[in-house]
Write a protein that holds these residues in place. Structure first.
Motif, PDB file in Angstrom:
ATOM      1  N   ASP A 261      37.577   1.637 140.194  1.00  0.00           N
ATOM      2  CA  ASP A 261      38.951   1.124 140.273  1.00  0.00           C
ATOM      3  C   ASP A 261      39.013  -0.266 140.909  1.00  0.00           C
ATOM      4  N   ALA A 262      37.877  -0.980 140.929  1.00  0.00           N
ATOM      5  CA  ALA A 262      37.835  -2.276 141.623  1.00  0.00           C
ATOM      6  C   ALA A 262      38.749  -3.307 140.987  1.00  0.00           C
ATOM      7  N   PHE A 263      39.011  -3.160 139.701  1.00  0.00           N
ATOM      8  CA  PHE A 263      39.861  -4.133 139.006  1.00  0.00           C
ATOM      9  C   PHE A 263      41.227  -3.532 138.673  1.00  0.00           C
ATOM     10  N   ASP A 264      41.684  -2.631 139.525  1.00  0.00           N
ATOM     11  CA  ASP A 264      42.987  -1.993 139.290  1.00  0.00           C
ATOM     12  C   ASP A 264      44.088  -3.051 139.177  1.00  0.00           C
ATOM     13  N   ARG A 265      44.780  -3.065 138.057  1.00  0.00           N
ATOM     14  CA  ARG A 265      45.762  -4.128 137.795  1.00  0.00           C
ATOM     15  C   ARG A 265      46.960  -4.064 138.728  1.00  0.00           C
ATOM     16  N   GLU A 266      47.387  -2.876 139.054  1.00  0.00           N
ATOM     17  CA  GLU A 266      48.562  -2.774 139.932  1.00  0.00           C
ATOM     18  C   GLU A 266      48.245  -3.304 141.321  1.00  0.00           C
ATOM     19  N   ARG A 267      47.017  -3.051 141.804  1.00  0.00           N
ATOM     20  CA  ARG A 267      46.624  -3.561 143.112  1.00  0.00           C
ATOM     21  C   ARG A 267      46.586  -5.093 143.093  1.00  0.00           C
ATOM     22  N   LEU A 268      46.107  -5.666 141.994  1.00  0.00           N
ATOM     23  CA  LEU A 268      46.085  -7.122 141.869  1.00  0.00           C
ATOM     24  C   LEU A 268      47.490  -7.697 141.792  1.00  0.00           C
ATOM     25  N   ARG A 269      48.385  -7.019 141.076  1.00  0.00           N
ATOM     26  CA  ARG A 269      49.760  -7.514 140.946  1.00  0.00           C
ATOM     27  C   ARG A 269      50.454  -7.577 142.302  1.00  0.00           C
ATOM     28  N   VAL A 270      50.121  -6.646 143.186  1.00  0.00           N
ATOM     29  CA  VAL A 270      50.742  -6.638 144.517  1.00  0.00           C
ATOM     30  C   VAL A 270      50.320  -7.875 145.305  1.00  0.00           C
ATOM     31  N   CYS A 271      49.104  -8.338 145.088  1.00  0.00           N
ATOM     32  CA  CYS A 271      48.573  -9.474 145.857  1.00  0.00           C
ATOM     33  C   CYS A 271      49.010 -10.824 145.308  1.00  0.00           C
ATOM     34  N   ARG A 282      42.471 -10.909 129.974  1.00  0.00           N
ATOM     35  CA  ARG A 282      41.324 -10.793 129.060  1.00  0.00           C
ATOM     36  C   ARG A 282      40.031 -11.213 129.760  1.00  0.00           C
ATOM     37  N   VAL A 283      40.087 -12.293 130.531  1.00  0.00           N
ATOM     38  CA  VAL A 283      38.887 -12.757 131.238  1.00  0.00           C
ATOM     39  C   VAL A 283      38.528 -11.799 132.369  1.00  0.00           C
ATOM     40  N   VAL A 284      39.530 -11.235 133.040  1.00  0.00           N
ATOM     41  CA  VAL A 284      39.264 -10.233 134.077  1.00  0.00           C
ATOM     42  C   VAL A 284      38.522  -9.047 133.474  1.00  0.00           C
ATOM     43  N   ASP A 285      38.890  -8.674 132.245  1.00  0.00           N
ATOM     44  CA  ASP A 285      38.192  -7.579 131.566  1.00  0.00           C
ATOM     45  C   ASP A 285      36.730  -7.952 131.303  1.00  0.00           C
ATOM     46  N   ASP A 286      36.488  -9.219 130.906  1.00  0.00           N
ATOM     47  CA  ASP A 286      35.104  -9.676 130.701  1.00  0.00           C
ATOM     48  C   ASP A 286      34.300  -9.532 131.989  1.00  0.00           C
ATOM     49  N   ILE A 287      34.898  -9.964 133.094  1.00  0.00           N
ATOM     50  CA  ILE A 287      34.211  -9.926 134.389  1.00  0.00           C
ATOM     51  C   ILE A 287      33.984  -8.487 134.839  1.00  0.00           C
ATOM     52  N   GLU A 288      34.949  -7.635 134.571  1.00  0.00           N
ATOM     53  CA  GLU A 288      34.794  -6.221 134.936  1.00  0.00           C
ATOM     54  C   GLU A 288      33.595  -5.609 134.217  1.00  0.00           C
ATOM     55  N   ARG A 289      33.443  -5.910 132.931  1.00  0.00           N
ATOM     56  CA  ARG A 289      32.289  -5.393 132.181  1.00  0.00           C
ATOM     57  C   ARG A 289      30.990  -5.935 132.763  1.00  0.00           C
ATOM     58  N   ASP A 290      30.990  -7.232 133.098  1.00  0.00           N
ATOM     59  CA  ASP A 290      29.773  -7.843 133.648  1.00  0.00           C
ATOM     60  C   ASP A 290      29.376  -7.210 134.973  1.00  0.00           C
ATOM     61  N   MET A 291      30.331  -7.091 135.875  1.00  0.00           N
ATOM     62  CA  MET A 291      30.017  -6.644 137.230  1.00  0.00           C
ATOM     63  C   MET A 291      29.745  -5.151 137.314  1.00  0.00           C
ATOM     64  N   GLY A 292      30.061  -4.436 136.248  1.00  0.00           N
ATOM     65  CA  GLY A 292      29.807  -3.000 136.267  1.00  0.00           C
ATOM     66  C   GLY A 292      28.631  -2.585 135.418  1.00  0.00           C
ATOM     67  N   SER A 293      27.932  -3.583 134.819  1.00  0.00           N
ATOM     68  CA  SER A 293      26.891  -3.246 133.846  1.00  0.00           C
ATOM     69  C   SER A 293      25.500  -3.108 134.435  1.00  0.00           C
ATOM     70  N   ALA A 313      39.200 -15.738 139.680  1.00  0.00           N
ATOM     71  CA  ALA A 313      38.138 -15.683 140.690  1.00  0.00           C
ATOM     72  C   ALA A 313      38.528 -14.729 141.815  1.00  0.00           C
ATOM     73  N   PHE A 314      39.814 -14.715 142.173  1.00  0.00           N
ATOM     74  CA  PHE A 314      40.296 -13.803 143.221  1.00  0.00           C
ATOM     75  C   PHE A 314      40.100 -12.353 142.784  1.00  0.00           C
ATOM     76  N   ALA A 315      40.372 -12.041 141.519  1.00  0.00           N
ATOM     77  CA  ALA A 315      40.178 -10.681 141.017  1.00  0.00           C
ATOM     78  C   ALA A 315      38.715 -10.270 141.133  1.00  0.00           C
ATOM     79  N   ALA A 316      37.801 -11.197 140.785  1.00  0.00           N
ATOM     80  CA  ALA A 316      36.371 -10.907 140.899  1.00  0.00           C
ATOM     81  C   ALA A 316      35.975 -10.716 142.357  1.00  0.00           C
ATOM     82  N   ALA A 317      36.543 -11.539 143.254  1.00  0.00           N
ATOM     83  CA  ALA A 317      36.236 -11.429 144.682  1.00  0.00           C
ATOM     84  C   ALA A 317      36.701 -10.092 145.241  1.00  0.00           C
ATOM     85  N   CYS A 318      37.895  -9.672 144.848  1.00  0.00           N
ATOM     86  CA  CYS A 318      38.407  -8.365 145.301  1.00  0.00           C
ATOM     87  C   CYS A 318      37.458  -7.246 144.912  1.00  0.00           C
ATOM     88  N   ALA A 319      36.952  -7.308 143.663  1.00  0.00           N
ATOM     89  CA  ALA A 319      36.041  -6.266 143.187  1.00  0.00           C
ATOM     90  C   ALA A 319      34.747  -6.272 143.983  1.00  0.00           C
TER      91      ALA A 319
END
Length: 704
Positions: A261-271, A282-293, A313-319
């Motif tokens: 749940d590191a890239f949970d969209r609702e948590r990001l929207r709150v921030c 779309r790019v956040v989805d790319d990064i999520e696949r990369d960081m979880g592979s 970049a903030f979304a990637a940092a949160c994850a």
């Protein structure tokens, strides 16, 4: 090109090369026979069709037999000058005077006596009705000259004819001793109808005398089959190295595994204080696949100015932080680092991320305390400049490296920062749109994501071009009008202070002119010669509304976010590249509403310069601008000073079908590695790869 596998044959082994000549060649990086062969000609002269002397035009090749009437040598205003008076018959048989001139000493001039005859070869130049030749060749009257003359770069202390003779000797030695390797797989050479390396070099240094007109034009324009062979080899082995490099990195898993749940969209929207665009998600989805592979992420994020790269970049940092890792974000300037820190502060507070800023301006005591916290793992995200790669900076568990405006850093600097962790994820960001061809060259080991959508309410600035002296007055008046209406403005100049050499505006003079136009408003100045403290004070004053106009050099190109600034004027815009101008105009309109970019050039409205700048008035698409800039100026100019460790492409050019060749070389390299990952079945390819790129930290393929 020094072979790491077998001893190189030095130029000193060639007959006629003494220690003095060898030393002069070595000063230009020519130490081996192979180096000499890869010193490619700068031009070719077709001597097969001589033109009568009275029919020659400026720049034409002159080839004629002449009578020597006299020679004068001496110094004029401290500079050596030799002038030889020649006489040659025109088409009607009448004698015509010709002057030959040399502006540096040339051996053998004194051997040509008055009344003697010589065969002369040089470029025609008419001056006051008289034909002159600069640095022509003089040959015996009965000399059999090559049908196609070959010109080489000027090497100080080595006469052109001597250099040409040495290259021919090097070619003979290469043929006799098998010095030139042909490492390109034969099937590729056949597929692209490429000659062998040796045949390519032979056709460049000793062109066949019966070349057809089209083949001659191709040779002169650098698009012959020989040129293609050298360029393809260069690109193929570069792309092969890049792909091997990537597979080597990805073979080791990144220890940071982000939770599901590191890239949970609702948590990001709150921030975040805004709803991300579809492109950002779309790019956040790319990064999520990369960081979880499993393997470390290697991704390049391209996005126009204001497209929202920092939020991604903030979304990637949160994850990464949720995975128990630390994050480093490196920016090229203190201004940009401080901008990122300000932007991220409130977002990180809401996300519970411990944020810190580290730059060269950080006080010593504060720096020591901060480094202790970082090394103990008590800071989650460190934003900084080059200060992050200093030796005493240590992370407890660095899991993600974000590099902003990557083209301003060297390859080695990026590697130094990644080296402070154990195979951390890498996200490279740039607001300078990079055409695919250049991305494959400079960042070929990275996957690419593009933010091709601006946030709602943001529209590209209206761009207008002003030409000539009157145009500058009109542009400044336009700035004054908008400022008087309540907008704030940037004005960019090429120089800090006036120059006796360059007739362009400078920061101080422009600021004085604007103060006269706007006596009731506040005009500030910022440039690279100011101390960091003074620059920060001026930038802060402009950001807080204490200044109405900021006159600057390109220090404002990145890292300046002033939503109320809606006008930017770039004076003498011809001094900047299109991509850089596009970056500059991204400084305005960040707060929504209509914004304006005014470009001025001293050149006329019908000039080539005005046509080039006109591209910016026609499009707000950064990728279109970058493609035009690349086609007009070439990669070296577009990307500025060469990055440390970046590939040096000697033979390939973007011109013509260069882009297609690059893609073809990339596909050929990928196909070979897919069939033979360790290059076990291609030992000659592996040896050549290591020979070419050993100095760049080559990683040997598995099993090789």
């Amino acid at each position: 090109m020094v072979d790491t596998q077998t001893p190189a044959v030095t130029v000193g082994s060639l007959r006629g090369v003494g220690p003095a000549t060898a030393k002069k060649l070595a000063a230009r990086g020519i130490e081996t026979v192979e180096d000499l062969l890869y010193l490619l000609p700068t031009g070719f002269d077709d001597r097969r069709c001589a033109t009568a002397v009275d029919e020659l035009k400026d720049g034409d090749l002159a080839v004629f037999d002449a009578t020597i009437r006299g020679l004068r040598q001496g110094f004029v205003r401290g500079r050596y000058l030799a002038t030889m008076q020649l006489e040659v018959e025109d088409a009607s048989g009448r004698p015509r005077p010709v002057q030959a001139r040399w502006f540096h000493r040339v051996g053998g001039l004194n051997t040509w006596a008055a009344g003697g005859r010589a065969r002369v070869v040089g470029r025609a130049k008419w001056f006051r009705g008289e034909l002159t030749l600069a640095h022509p060749e003089l040959h015996a009257i009965d000399a059999e000259l090559p049908a196609i003359g070959v010109r080489y770069p000027v090497l100080q202390g080595v006469a052109p004819r001597t250099l040409a003779t040495l290259v021919r000797k090097a070619l003979d030695a290469a043929e006799a001793e098998g010095i030139i390797r042909d490492a390109l797989p034969p099937e590729l050479a056949r597929a692209y109808t490429l000659p062998t390396q040796l045949d390519a070099l032979r056709s460049l240094h000793a062109p066949a005398p019966d070349l057809a007109p089209e083949a001659m034009r191709a040779l002169q324009e650098g698009r012959s089959r020989a040129h293609r062979r050298l360029a393809f080899d260069e690109l193929f082995f570069l792309q092969l190295w890049v792909l091997v490099q990537r597979e080597h990195v990805r073979a080791r898993p990144c220890p940071v595994r982000v939770p599901d749940d590191a890239f949970d969209r609702e948590r990001l929207r709150v921030c975040l204080p805004f709803e991300p665009t579809a492109a950002q998600w779309r790019v956040v989805d790319d990064i999520e696949r990369d960081m979880g592979s499993g393997p470390p992420m290697l991704r390049l994020l391209q996005g126009d100015v204001g497209s929202g790269k920092t939020a991604v970049a903030f979304a990637a940092a949160c994850a990464a932080v949720r995975g128990g890792a630390q994050v480093a974000l490196m920016a090229p300037t203190e201004i940009l680092a401080e901008q990122h820190h300000r932007t991220l502060r409130s977002w990180c507070d809401k996300a519970g991320i411990r944020l810190a800023l580290l730059t060269g301006a950080t006080p010593r005591a504060e720096r020591a305390s901060l480094l202790a916290l970082v090394s103990a793992g008590h800071v989650d995200l460190v934003v900084g400049t080059h200060a992050l790669i200093v030796g005493d900076v240590a992370f407890a568990r660095l899991g993600l490296v974000v590099v902003d405006e990557q083209h301003r850093f060297g390859v080695e600097q990026r590697a130094l920062l990644r080296g402070k962790g154990d195979m951390p994820h890498l996200l490279v960001m740039t607001a300078t749109p990079i055409p695919r061809t250049m991305a494959l060259t400079a960042y070929g080991e990275l996957e690419v994501s593009v933010l091709d959508e601006l946030p709602p309410g943001r529209t590209p600035p209206q761009t207008h071009l002003f030409t000539g002296a009157r145009g500058l007055a009109r542009a400044r008046a336009g700035v004054a009008k908008r400022v008087a209406a309540g907008d704030r403005a940037f004005v960019v100049c090429p120089l800090v202070e006036s120059s006796e050499v360059l007739e362009v505006t400078d920061v101080e003079a422009t600021a004085a002119a604007l103060r006269e136009l706007l006596p009731e408003h506040r005009v500030g100045v910022v440039h690279g010669r100011m101390s960091s403290k003074d620059k920060d004070a001026v930038m802060s004053a402009f950001r807080e509304g204490e200044l109405d106009v900021l006159v600057a050099t390109t220090v404002i190109e990145v890292g300046v976010d002033v939503p109320d600034a809606r006008v930017i004027l770039v004076e003498h815009a011809e001094r900047f590249g299109l991509a850089q101008l596009h970056q500059l105009r991204g400084r305005v309109g960040r707060g929504g509403g209509t914004s304006y970019c005014l470009l001025h050039t001293a050149h006329g409205p019908r000039s080539e310069v005005a046509a080039r700048l006109g591209v910016l008035t026609e499009t707000g698409d950064g990728f279109v601008v970058a493609e035009k800039d690349l086609a007009l100026r070439g990669p070296g100019e577009v990307f500025g000073t060469r990055q440390a460790g970046a590939p040096r492409l000697r033979f390939w050019s973007f011109a013509g079908d260069g882009a297609r060749m690059l893609v073809a070389a990339r596909e050929a390299a990928a196909d070979l590695l897919a069939r033979d990952p360790g290059l076990v079945d291609h030992p000659e390819v592996r040896a050549e790869l290591q020979r070419r790129h050993a100095a760049r930290g080559f990683f040997a393929p598995e099993g090789g």
